[in-house]
Design an enzyme around this catalytic site. Structure first.
Site, PDB file in Angstrom:
ATOM      1  N   GLU A 129      -2.398   0.224   7.648  1.00 10.20           N
ATOM      2  CA  GLU A 129      -1.514  -0.832   7.155  1.00 10.20           C
ATOM      3  C   GLU A 129      -0.285  -0.252   6.456  1.00 10.20           C
ATOM      4  OE1 GLU A 129      -1.658  -4.807   4.272  1.00 10.20           O
ATOM      5  OE2 GLU A 129      -3.424  -3.516   4.420  1.00 10.20           O
ATOM      6  N   HIS A 143       0.830  -1.209   0.000  1.00  6.45           N
ATOM      7  CA  HIS A 143       0.000   0.000   0.000  1.00  6.45           C
ATOM      8  C   HIS A 143       0.869   1.266   0.000  1.00  6.45           C
ATOM      9  CE1 HIS A 143      -3.259  -2.820   0.426  1.00  6.45           C
ATOM     10  NE2 HIS A 143      -2.533  -3.401   1.363  1.00  6.45           N
ATOM     11  N   GLU A 175       1.469 -11.785   5.219  1.00  7.23           N
ATOM     12  CA  GLU A 175       0.470 -11.054   6.008  1.00  7.23           C
ATOM     13  C   GLU A 175       0.915 -11.242   7.457  1.00  7.23           C
ATOM     14  OE1 GLU A 175      -1.989  -9.288   4.823  1.00  7.23           O
ATOM     15  OE2 GLU A 175      -2.609 -10.129   2.881  1.00  7.23           O
ATOM     16  N   HIS A 223       2.642  -7.154   4.279  1.00  5.75           N
ATOM     17  CA  HIS A 223       1.269  -6.678   4.472  1.00  5.75           C
ATOM     18  C   HIS A 223       0.794  -6.965   5.887  1.00  5.75           C
ATOM     19  CE1 HIS A 223       0.175  -5.749   0.257  1.00  5.75           C
ATOM     20  NE2 HIS A 223       1.216  -6.528   0.033  1.00  5.75           N
TER      21      HIS A 223
END
Length: 190
Positions: free
Chosen positions: A26, A11, A144, A79
């Site tokens: 995030e 992101h 993640e 992430h």
């Protein structure tokens, strides 16, 4: 052999990614972990580059293109997970396809992060058709790190010490995969 690892903080810029219950973004967590990871990898003699080093938006195709132009050996995308159920928790690591070196690297990273953090392993390793895994020309992994949507894990993700622990675990997993003894483990005898 000199290894080249490109780190992709998920992101950024206009794309804040998932947002935790207290407003943690995030994009900020991934950038913090990525920078810490980069320093640790450099300390172990690994060449490092990033898809972003500041809070900017980078298209998925551009992330892959940056890695491909740099001719990286490995691509690590960082992430934070999210789910509508706030109870969802744990670590997930993805490769593009099973049976290749990307899967082996993903397994080392998943094992190291779960071992270092004590978080639940949501699966051994998963495969996914994510653009950054599909369009990169090198072995690629997407991790993640924890669920930003889970209040307890969001609190961890906000903590700089926990971010450092995750970064070190990812570094350790990469080093184990490459057959390098992590420098942080090479303590001099006094």
């Amino acid at each position: 052999m000199a290894y080249k690892v490109i780190i992709d903080p998920g992101h950024g810029g206009k794309d804040c990614g998932a947002i935790g219950p207290t407003g943690l973004k995030e994009k900020d967590v991934t950038l913090a972990i990525a920078k810490k990871l980069g320093e640790l990898l450099k300390a172990n003699g690994i060449y490092v580059n990033y898809t972003r080093t500041t809070d900017v938006f980078v298209e998925l195709d551009d992330r892959a293109a940056i890695a491909n132009r740099w001719k990286a050996n490995y691509f690590i995308s960082i992430h934070c997970n999210a789910a509508t159920a706030r109870s969802a928790h744990g670590v997930e690591t993805y490769c593009f396809a099973f049976g290749d070196e990307g899967e082996k690297l993903a397994r080392k990273i998943q094992s190291a992060v779960v071992g270092a953090t004590g978080l639940t392993s949501r699966a051994d390793v998963k495969s996914a058709n994510f653009a950054v895994l599909r369009k990169t020309l090198m072995h690629a992994v997407l991790i993640e790190t924890a669920f930003i949507s889970n209040p307890a894990e969001e609190k961890l993700l906000k903590d700089a010490t926990f971010q450092e622990k995750v970064a070190k675990a990812i570094c350790d997993g990469i080093c184990e995969y490459l057959g390098i003894k992590p420098k942080s483990d090479n303590k001099e005898e006094v």
